[in-house]
Write an enzyme that holds these catalytic residues in place. Structure first.
Site, PDB file in Angstrom:
ATOM      1  N   HIS A 147      -9.750  55.824 129.342  1.00 48.88           N
ATOM      2  CA  HIS A 147     -10.958  55.875 130.160  1.00 48.88           C
ATOM      3  C   HIS A 147     -12.204  56.161 129.327  1.00 48.88           C
ATOM      4  O   HIS A 147     -13.313  55.812 129.730  1.00 48.88           O
ATOM      5  CB  HIS A 147     -10.791  56.912 131.271  1.00 48.88           C
ATOM      6  CG  HIS A 147      -9.937  56.422 132.391  1.00 48.88           C
ATOM      7  ND1 HIS A 147     -10.228  56.647 133.718  1.00 48.88           N
ATOM      8  CD2 HIS A 147      -8.791  55.693 132.388  1.00 48.88           C
ATOM      9  CE1 HIS A 147      -9.306  56.088 134.478  1.00 48.88           C
ATOM     10  NE2 HIS A 147      -8.420  55.505 133.683  1.00 48.88           N
TER      11      HIS A 147
ATOM     12  N   HIS B  71       0.993  51.234 131.826  1.00 50.20           N
ATOM     13  CA  HIS B  71       1.779  51.786 132.926  1.00 50.20           C
ATOM     14  C   HIS B  71       3.251  51.935 132.574  1.00 50.20           C
ATOM     15  O   HIS B  71       4.061  52.255 133.438  1.00 50.20           O
ATOM     16  CB  HIS B  71       1.602  50.908 134.164  1.00 50.20           C
ATOM     17  CG  HIS B  71       0.219  50.947 134.723  1.00 50.20           C
ATOM     18  ND1 HIS B  71      -0.241  50.073 135.675  1.00 50.20           N
ATOM     19  CD2 HIS B  71      -0.830  51.761 134.442  1.00 50.20           C
ATOM     20  CE1 HIS B  71      -1.503  50.347 135.970  1.00 50.20           C
ATOM     21  NE2 HIS B  71      -1.891  51.373 135.224  1.00 50.20           N
TER      22      HIS B  71
END
Length: 721
Positions: free
Chosen positions: A96, A264
C-alpha cells in the site's frame, strides 16, 4: 476581560483570521505556490548537511534484514499477529506504500515514506497499517537515521515474502524520507471517503475514461473496490477496472495477475466483527490514541477479532507459506457470493474439504472458511487473466519468477534507474522499465566540441530550446526523463509537438555529426550546445560567464526504450517556452507550476528561468508572446523590467492572450499570455520578479539563471550527486 472572550481560542488553527480561513479559502482561484516549497529544509529534522543516500551505505544490510525477520514472529498483545506471523501485515504495508504510484505523473509510490502522513495514513484502504509501522519501530529505532522509513517499509514486505518461502528478485536501499504531507499529489476531487467511483469517470462502464492522472477507482482506495464496482459484485466488470488501474500503475496483464495472485497467496483479510464499532482513523483520533486509529473495542487480544477491510478470511490453506495454494482453491472449487460478519460482499467455496480450510488466525485447533474478493474471481472469469493463471499453474517456477519481478517493480518503480540502487541485494540486470542508459565517455576534448558547435551556425534560441526540451522531461517524482540518454532523438520524443519536430531535426542534423567526430555522446553535445547558447546570450547582455558542464552522458537506443511508456512524459504545456498543446480546464499557470514541481524547481528558480527563456527568444514556434525586449537573444532582465513598468497597461485579447499597451499613446508594445502575466499579478511571484527588475539585478540574474539551468541539465546525473 470581556465575558464574550472567555471561550475563544487564541490559536488560529492554520488560518489567517479567527474563522480559520486560509489565503486559498478566501481566494480559491489564487495561484498556490506551496507545492514548489513543500519540503523546505526547515521541516527536516536531520539538517541540511545530512545525506541519507550516503548514510544508508554504512548499514550492515544483513543485520537489518535479520532484525526485520525477527520482528515478524514476535507477536504483540496489543496487536496480535495472524497465525503468529506478521508477514501478511508487512506485505500489505509495503504494497500500500508502493501501490499509490501512478505512471501519468510519477507521483505516489513508496519512495518517500509518505504513508506516515495524511491523507494516506488515514485512508480507509490503509486501515490498521499504523499498527504495522509501530511493530517495525524497534528496528527503525535501532538503526536511526541510517535507515529511512521509506526503505524499512518496503524492505519489511520483501523480507516477509522471503521468510515465507519466496525467492525474491532483489532489493535496493536509498529512499530518503519526507517530513510532512505532500501537497503536490492530486488524489481526486471527492469530499468523502469511498464516494461512488462514477465521479472519476466519464462513463464508469468504460474504465479508460477515468480522470487523469488518477489510478485508484475511489477516494481512499489503493486499487479497486474488493467488493466489486461501487461495492456491487461482478467479476467481469471488476476485471476491467483492475486492468485499467494496474495499467495506470505501470503493470501489464501478466504482472497484474502475478501481483494479484501472489499478493493473496499469503495473509488474510479482516472483517470478523462490527466495523461500526471501530474508533476514528489516526488523523481524527484524540491525543490519548497516540497516532493509532481504528481502535477496536472488541479485539480482546485475538487476531481473529480484527476488522480492517470488512472482508473476512484467508485466500489459501496455509496463509504463512509461499506456495500454489491460491490457485488450488480458486480453480479447484466453485464459489458463491456471501457476506462477511462485518457485512462485506465476498466469495466462499462450495463444499470445501475440511483439510483445505485454513486454521483460525488465533486458534490453530479450529478450521475456518477461506474467501475470495471480486478481484480474485476476476482472475478466474476474465478470459485473459484466466489464461495467464493457467500458465502459472502449469509452471510454478515461472509464476515464482513473474511474481518476484513484478513485486520488485512495484516496490522500486519510483526509485529510478539502476544507477541509484544501493546495497548487496540490488540486481545487476537492466530492466526496460528502468529506462537504461549506457555509460558515456568523458575523455574527449570538451573545448574542441564546443568550438565545433559554435561553428555550426545555430542560433541561441535553437541551442537553448533543444537542450531545454531534452532535459525538461525529468520528473523528480519517479526519476524518469531528463537529458541523459538523448532520447529526444528517438521515438516517441522526436515526434512530440512540443519538441517542434522540424526544428529539432534540423538542430540534431548539425549536432549529431559533431558527436560522431569527437567521441562525445549526442546527449552531451545537446547539453553543451545549450550551455554555449546561454553563454552567448549572457555575453550579449554584457556578462562573461562559463556555464559549468559535466561530461559523461550516454546515448540510449531504441532497444533500450519502452516507447509506449514514454508517452506519459510528453508535455501538454511548457510555460517556460510559452506553449500549450490546446486549451485545458486548468489554467496555463497551474500547468507551469506542475511542470516546475516535477522538475524540482523552486519558485525563484522557476521565475528566473522563465524570464531568461523569454528574452533569449526560445518560445515554441518563435512566437513573440512574453518576449518583452528589443534585444532578443541577450540574457537581460528586460522581461521583469517591462512587466513591472507602470507606463504600460495590460488588455486581454482572447482567452489566453494580452496586449501590453503604452498608457499615453495607446500603442501596442508587446503581447503576452497568462503565464507571462502571472509573474506580475501573483503577489509572491511579483516579489520574485521585482528582485530581478531592480537596477542592480543584471549580474545576479545571469548567475541565478545559470545555476538553475545547470540544475535542470544535471537533474538526471545521479553520478554527480
Amino acid at each position: 476581560m470581556d465575558g464574550n472572550d472567555m471561550g475563544k481560542c487564541p490559536v488560529m488553527h492554520g488560518g489567517l483570521t479567527e474563522s480559520g480561513m486560509s489565503v486559498t479559502d478566501w481566494w480559491p482561484k489564487s495561484l498556490n505556490l506551496d507545492i514548489l516549497h513543500q519540503h523546505d529544509r526547515k521541516s527536516n529534522p536531520l539538517g541540511a548537511d545530512f545525506d541519507y543516500r550516503e548514510a544508508v551505505k554504512s548499514l550492515d544490510f544483513e543485520a537489518v534484514k535479520a532484525d526485520v525477520r525477527a520482528v515478524l514472529t514476535q507477536s504483540q498483545d496489543w496487536w496480535p499477529a495472524d497465525y503468529g506471523h506478521y508477514g501478511g501485515l508487512m506485505i500489505r504495508l509495503a504494497w500500500h506504500a508502493a501501490g499509490t504510484y501512478r505512471l501519468a505523473d510519477g507521483r505516489g509510490g513508496g519512495g518517500t515514506g509518505n504513508i506516515r502522513f495524511a491523507p494516506l495514513n488515514s485512508w480507509p484502504d490503509n486501515g490498521n497499517l499504523d499498527k504495522a509501522r509501530r511493530i517495525l519501530w524497534p528496528v527503525k529505532k535501532k538503526y536511526g537515521n541510517a535507515l529511512s522509513w521509506a526503505d524499512l517499509i518496503l524492505l519489511s514486505g520483501t523480507v516477509a515474502y522471503e521468510d515465507m518461502g519466496l525467492k525474491t528478485y532483489g532489493f535496493s536501499f536509498g529512499r530518503p524520507d519526507i517530513w510532512h504531507p505532500e501537497k503536490d499529489v492530486y488524489w481526486g476531487a471527492e469530499k468523502e471517503w469511498l464516494a461512488p467511483s462514477d465521479n472519476r469517470y466519464e462513463d464508469v462502464s468504460k474504465p479508460d475514461t477515468m480522470e487523469n492522472p488518477l489510478a485508484a477507482v475511489q477516494m481512499g482506495l489503493i486499487y479497486v473496490n474488493p467488493e466489486g464496482v461501487n461495492g456491487q459484485p461482478d467479476p467481469l466488470k471488476t476485471a476491467a477496472q483492475v486492468r485499467e488501474t494496474f495499467a495506470r500503475m505501470a503493470m501489464n496483464d501478466e504482472e497484474t495477475a502475478a501481483l494479484t495472485c501472489g499478493g493473496h497467496t499469503v495473509g488474510k483479510a479482516h472483517g470478523n466483527g462490527d466495523a461500526a464499532a471501530l474508533g476514528p482513523e489516526p488523523e481524527a483520533a484524540d491525543v490519548e490514541a497516540q497516532g493509532l486509529g481504528w481502535l477496536n473495542p472488541h479485539l480482546d487480544g485475538k487476531a481473529s477479532n480484527a476488522v480492517t477491510s470488512g472482508l473476512e478470511g484467508a485466500w489459501t490453506t496455509e496463509p504463512t507459506k509461499w506456495d500454489m495454494g491460491y490457485f488450488k482453491l480458486l480453480f479447484g472449487y466453485e464459489w458463491e457470493l456471501t457476506k462477511s460478519p462485518a457485512g462485506a460482499w465476498q466469495w466462499r467455496p462450495i463444499d470445501i474439504r475440511e483439510e483445505d480450510m485454513p486454521v483460525d488466525p488465533t486458534d490453530a485447533s479450529k478450521r475456518v472458511m477461506p474467501m475470495m474478493t471480486d478481484a480474485d474471481m476476476a482472475m478466474k472469469m476474465d478470459p485473459t487473466y484466466r489464461a495467464i493463471c493457467e500458465k502459472f499453474m502449469a509452471d510454478p517456477a515461472y509464476f515464482d519468477d513473474c511474481f518476484a519481478r513484478a513485486w520488485f517493480k512495484l516496490t522500486h518503480r519510483d526509485l529510478g534507474p539502476r544507477t541509484r540502487y544501493i546495497g548487496p541485494d540490488a540486481p545487476k540486470e537492466d530492466l526496460i522499465w528502468q529506462d537504461p542508459v549506457p555509460a558515456g565517455r568523458s575523455d574527449y576534448d570538451v573545448a574542441a566540441v564546443k568550438a565545433k558547435i559554435a561553428a555550426a551556425g545555430l542560433s541561441v534560441a535553437d541551442m537553448v530550446a533543444t537542450a531545454w526540451d531534452s532535459a525538461r522531461t525529468f520528473r523528480q517524482s519517479d526519476y524518469r526523463g531528463g537529458a541523459n540518454g538523448a532520447r529526444i532523438r528517438l521515438a516517441p520524443q522526436k515526434d512530440w509537438e512540443g519538441n517542434e519536430p522540424a526544428r529539432l531535426a534540423r538542430v540534431l542534423a548539425a549536432l549529431e555529426p559533431i558527436a560522431a567526430e569527437t567521441g562525445a555522446s549526442v546527449a552531451d553535445v545537446i547539453v553543451l550546445a545549450g550551455n554555449l547558447g546561454v553563454e552567448q546570450a549572457a555575453k550579449a547582455a554584457g556578462f562573461d560567464i562559463e556555464v559549468p558542464f559535466a561530461p559523461g552522458r550516454g546515448d540510449a537506443t531504441d532497444e533500450m526504450t519502452d516507447a509506449a511508456s514514454f508517452a506519459v512524459l510528453e508535455p501538454l504545456a511548457d510555460g517556460f517556452r510559452n506553449w500549450l498543446k490546446k486549451d485545458y480546464v486548468v489554467q496555463p499557470e497551474e500547468m507551469l507550476l506542475d511542470r516546475a514541481q516535477l522538475m524540482g524547481l523552486t519558485g525563484p528558480e522557476m521565475t528566473c528561468l522563465l524570464g531568461g527563456m523569454r528574452v533569449m527568444g526560445t518560445n515554441h514556434g518563435g512566437t513573440a508572446h512574453g518576449v518583452f525586449t528589443d534585444r532578443a537573444g541577450a540574457l537581460t532582465t528586460d522581461f521583469f523590467t517591462t512587466l513591472t513598468d507602470m507606463s504600460y497597461k495590460w488588455e486581454p485579447t482572447g482567452r489566453n492572450t494580452y496586449n501590453i499597451v503604452d498608457r499615453k499613446t495607446g500603442a501596442v508594445k508587446h503581447t503576452a499570455t497568462r503565464v507571462d502575466l502571472v509573474f506580475g499579478s501573483n503577489s509572491i511571484l511579483r516579489a520574485y520578479a521585482e528582485v530581478y527588475a531592480q537596477d542592480d539585478a543584471g549580474e545576479k540574474f545571469v548567475r541565478d539563471f545559470v545555476a538553475a539551468w545547470v540544475k535542470v541539465m544535471n537533474a538526471d546525473r545521479y553520478d554527480l550527486a
